[in-house]
Enzyme design. Structure first.
Site, PDB file in Angstrom:
ATOM      1  N   HIS A 146       3.752   1.090  -4.223  1.00 23.81           N
ATOM      2  CA  HIS A 146       2.284   1.206  -4.228  1.00 23.81           C
ATOM      3  C   HIS A 146       1.750   1.745  -5.546  1.00 23.81           C
ATOM      4  CE1 HIS A 146       1.519   0.483   0.142  1.00 23.81           C
ATOM      5  NE2 HIS A 146       2.832   0.642   0.140  1.00 23.81           N
ATOM      6  N   ASP A 179      -3.570   3.897 -12.019  1.00 27.63           N
ATOM      7  CA  ASP A 179      -3.550   3.765 -10.553  1.00 27.63           C
ATOM      8  C   ASP A 179      -2.834   2.480 -10.191  1.00 27.63           C
ATOM      9  OD1 ASP A 179      -4.214   4.452  -7.924  1.00 27.63           O
ATOM     10  OD2 ASP A 179      -6.294   4.922  -8.455  1.00 27.63           O
TER      11      ASP A 179
HETATM   12  P1  ADQ Z   1      -4.008   6.504  -3.160  1.00 29.97           P
HETATM   13  O1  ADQ Z   1      -3.560   7.161  -4.432  1.00 29.97           O
HETATM   14  O2  ADQ Z   1      -4.165   7.368  -1.986  1.00 29.97           O
HETATM   15  O3  ADQ Z   1      -3.040   5.292  -2.759  1.00 29.97           O
HETATM   16  P2  ADQ Z   1      -6.397   4.666  -3.034  1.00 29.97           P
HETATM   17  O4  ADQ Z   1      -5.828   3.318  -3.119  1.00 29.97           O
HETATM   18  O5  ADQ Z   1      -7.680   4.827  -3.765  1.00 29.97           O
HETATM   19  O6  ADQ Z   1      -5.421   5.794  -3.571  1.00 29.97           O
HETATM   20  O7  ADQ Z   1      -6.650   4.993  -1.518  1.00 29.97           O
HETATM   21  C1  ADQ Z   1      -7.325   6.158  -1.080  1.00 29.97           C
HETATM   22  C2  ADQ Z   1      -7.697   5.972   0.396  1.00 29.97           C
HETATM   23  O8  ADQ Z   1      -8.102   7.223   0.923  1.00 29.97           O
HETATM   24  C3  ADQ Z   1      -8.857   4.994   0.577  1.00 29.97           C
HETATM   25  O9  ADQ Z   1      -8.581   4.145   1.661  1.00 29.97           O
HETATM   26  C4  ADQ Z   1     -10.053   5.901   0.866  1.00 29.97           C
HETATM   27  O10 ADQ Z   1     -10.985   5.336   1.767  1.00 29.97           O
HETATM   28  C5  ADQ Z   1      -9.410   7.125   1.483  1.00 29.97           C
HETATM   29  N1  ADQ Z   1     -10.175   8.323   1.077  1.00 29.97           N
HETATM   30  C6  ADQ Z   1     -10.356   8.770  -0.166  1.00 29.97           C
HETATM   31  N2  ADQ Z   1     -11.140   9.863  -0.161  1.00 29.97           N
HETATM   32  C7  ADQ Z   1     -11.444  10.111   1.122  1.00 29.97           C
HETATM   33  C8  ADQ Z   1     -12.214  11.120   1.790  1.00 29.97           C
HETATM   34  N3  ADQ Z   1     -12.802  12.134   1.157  1.00 29.97           N
HETATM   35  N4  ADQ Z   1     -12.306  11.042   3.116  1.00 29.97           N
HETATM   36  C9  ADQ Z   1     -11.689  10.056   3.797  1.00 29.97           C
HETATM   37  N5  ADQ Z   1     -10.968   9.096   3.227  1.00 29.97           N
HETATM   38  C10 ADQ Z   1     -10.834   9.123   1.913  1.00 29.97           C
HETATM   39  C11 ADQ Z   1      -1.797   4.758  -3.243  1.00 29.97           C
HETATM   40  C12 ADQ Z   1      -1.803   4.342  -4.711  1.00 29.97           C
HETATM   41  C13 ADQ Z   1      -2.965   3.392  -4.973  1.00 29.97           C
HETATM   42  C14 ADQ Z   1      -2.862   2.176  -4.050  1.00 29.97           C
HETATM   43  C15 ADQ Z   1      -2.670   2.597  -2.611  1.00 29.97           C
HETATM   44  C16 ADQ Z   1      -2.344   1.411  -1.700  1.00 29.97           C
HETATM   45  O11 ADQ Z   1      -1.891   5.490  -5.549  1.00 29.97           O
HETATM   46  O12 ADQ Z   1      -2.957   2.963  -6.317  1.00 29.97           O
HETATM   47  O13 ADQ Z   1      -4.051   1.421  -4.132  1.00 29.97           O
HETATM   48  O14 ADQ Z   1      -1.607   3.537  -2.474  1.00 29.97           O
HETATM   49  O15 ADQ Z   1      -1.286   0.676  -2.196  1.00 29.97           O
END
Ligand code: ADQ
Length: 477
Positions: free
Chosen positions: A169, A381
């Site tokens: 990921h 990311d």
């Molecule tokens: P993350 O680093 O966790 O994922 P991201 O892909 O942006 O990053 O996902 C974050 C998730 O958390 C989103 O679904 C978002 O809705 C949720 N979220 C964020 N802030 C929140 C809040 N305050 N309250 C509730 N929900 C919240 C890792 C990798 C990424 C990759 C994903 C999936 O680092 O690059 O996109 O896995 O492969």
């Protein structure tokens, strides 16, 4: 009666429920984060077993809580319990003080403690055992992410004919960064035990293949546009970039629903006469939160016409709080928010509205919908699902996505987003200005393009492409 073995076993560090103390009492909470957001709809649809840790420490109390936990309709959880020492060395240590910073090109934050590596191998064996217990002979075992890059090695030793797939990921670094890892060869060879390795972007595929060429010289590599096939001593592995996505209708339908629209109106009424810019992130140094706050400060310094006209809502979900770098980051973010609000705030205007907690999905969608501009500016990311969620939630096909060129999502979304270098404070400030002043017709045109892209390449498409790639992998032929 013996139950039928599942068609699919998913293995990831965490399952979507977390055992956590709340006012002195151990309770089950839902976990958030990109991996959970992506895999939940898939398992809901597909069924199977999800192997992972429920957090908390290996204790009778945690076992009891998990024994009573409700399982989802269509799949079940198989828990892997970790001791306090394993959490410290495997999770905080090797996973998050070695692999996470290294794979995000931030080598100066790495701590290559050899105890971490030993624990990483032990814990990976533990996960492999749990996966083996859950799977039948024909089950596809699909292992996820950087915490578990040695699980395939144990599984393969025990079950030479197993069907094994892996998805990373986070980004895969280029050879000149990856070579710093003292255990680089073991990691690569462990990964090559899978039939299929999926990565987020073409750049990650290129970096991974580059590392194989540099550090595992005994293998043969063929391929190009349609992925790579690696022939090692014992097997063939297919390598393919497969960008992850979101459950598009879940966001677009919720965004158009009456309760969410009602909430959008309330948020907008509260910010009447102002435009809203939005940041949503886990509290992580890779997400570029301090850099973004500084860019917002540059906007207010360079373009005073936006005073009282724009508010930044910055929502940050707490993450990895036991790791010192993360505590320092929280302090830095909170200091910057206070400084900027202190420098520019007025009795009727607070420039930055800072929220430090996880918020429910519907509320998140309402905020996505209320914000004219999304500021997604990670330093690096794998993909960044927030960028895609924002676009899917824009019920009026309006809104501007400002996106870091170092997010995996930039390769798919470059045609509609405003791409920025997150290290360029003034450049990001100028992009925010451009977004705030963008004519309605251009905003609509760009958002339409983004929505079409994400709607088509949604999470089910990702799953289908993954399964099609498995069929293409040499082991399947
Ligand atoms: P993350 O680093 O966790 O994922 P991201 O892909 O942006 O990053 O996902 C974050 C998730 O958390 C989103 O679904 C978002 O809705 C949720 N979220 C964020 N802030 C929140 C809040 N305050 N309250 C509730 N929900 C919240 C890792 C990798 C990424 C990759 C994903 C999936 O680092 O690059 O996109 O896995 O492969």
């Amino acid at each position: 009666m013996k139950t039928k073995p599942p068609g699919l076993v998913v293995v990831s560090n965490r399952i979507p429920v977390t055992c956590q103390y709340e006012r002195g009492k151990l309770r089950l909470q839902t976990s958030s984060g990109g991996l959970v957001s992506a895999l939940e709809p898939l398992l809901e649809d597909q069924g199977g077993v999800w192997v992972g840790s429920p957090g908390g420490y290996d204790s009778p109390e945690v076992h009891k809580l998990m024994a009573g936990a409700a399982h989802p309709k269509n799949h079940r959880y198989a828990s892997v319990y970790l001791s306090a020492e394993e959490q410290q060395y495997f999770y905080q240590g090797f996973s998050n003080e070695v692999l996470w910073p290294l794979f995000h090109d931030l080598q100066s934050r790495c701590n290559f403690d050899p105890r971490y590596w030993r624990s990483y191998q032990d814990v990976n064996r533990k996960f492999a055992k749990a996966a083996e217990n859950a799977a039948g002979p024909d089950t596809l075992i699909w292992i996820h992410d950087y915490h578990l890059m040695q699980v395939g090695r144990t599984l393969r030793a025990h079950r030479p004919e197993a069907r094994l797939a892996f998805f990373l990921h986070i980004p895969f670094p280029p050879p000149d960064i990856f070579e710093k890892l003292p255990w680089r060869r073991e990691i690569l060879e462990g990964l090559l035990e899978h039939d299929l390795i999926g990565l987020q972007t073409r750049r990650d595929e290129r970096n991974f293949v580059g590392c194989l060429r540099s550090f595992v010289p005994s293998i043969k590599i063929a391929g190009g546009e349609e992925g790579h096939t690696v022939v090692s001593e014992r097997r063939q592995t297919y390598i393919r970039f497969l960008p992850i996505s979101i459950d598009y209708p879940k966001f677009s339908e919720a965004a158009a629903s009456a309760p969410v629209q009602q909430r959008v109106e309330e948020i907008r009424a509260h910010h009447s006469g102002m435009q809203i810019a939005l940041g949503v992130d886990r509290m992580d140094y890779t997400k570029g939160i301090p850099e973004r706050l500084k860019a917002f400060r540059s906007l207010l310094r360079n373009y005073p016409q936006f005073h009282r006209r724009v508010t930044l809502i910055q929502i940050v979900v707490p993450s990895r709080e036991s790791i010192p770098h993360y505590q320092d980051l929280k302090n830095e973010v909170e200091r910057l928010v206070a400084e900027i609000n202190g420098e520019f705030g007025e009795p009727e205007w607070i420039p930055i509205n800072y929220i430090h907690r996880s918020i429910p999905r519907e509320e998140l969608i309402a905020v996505y919908n209320a914000a004219e501009v999304a500021l997604i500016t990670p330093l690096k990311d794998g993909m960044n699902l927030v960028a895609k969620e924002y676009c899917a939630s824009r019920a009026q096909t309006d809104g501007v996505l400002i996106l870091s060129e170092f997010a995996g999502a930039a390769s798919e979304l470059r045609n509609g987003a405003l791409l920025v270098n997150p290290y360029d404070e003034d450049g990001v400030a100028a992009a925010i200005k451009k977004a705030l002043e963008m004519p309605a017709e251009e905003r609509h045109r760009r958002m339409l393009r983004l929505q079409n892209q994400i709607r088509t390449a949604n999470i089910l498409k990702w799953r289908d492409r993954f399964f099609a790639a498995i069929k293409k992998s040499p082991a399947a032929s």
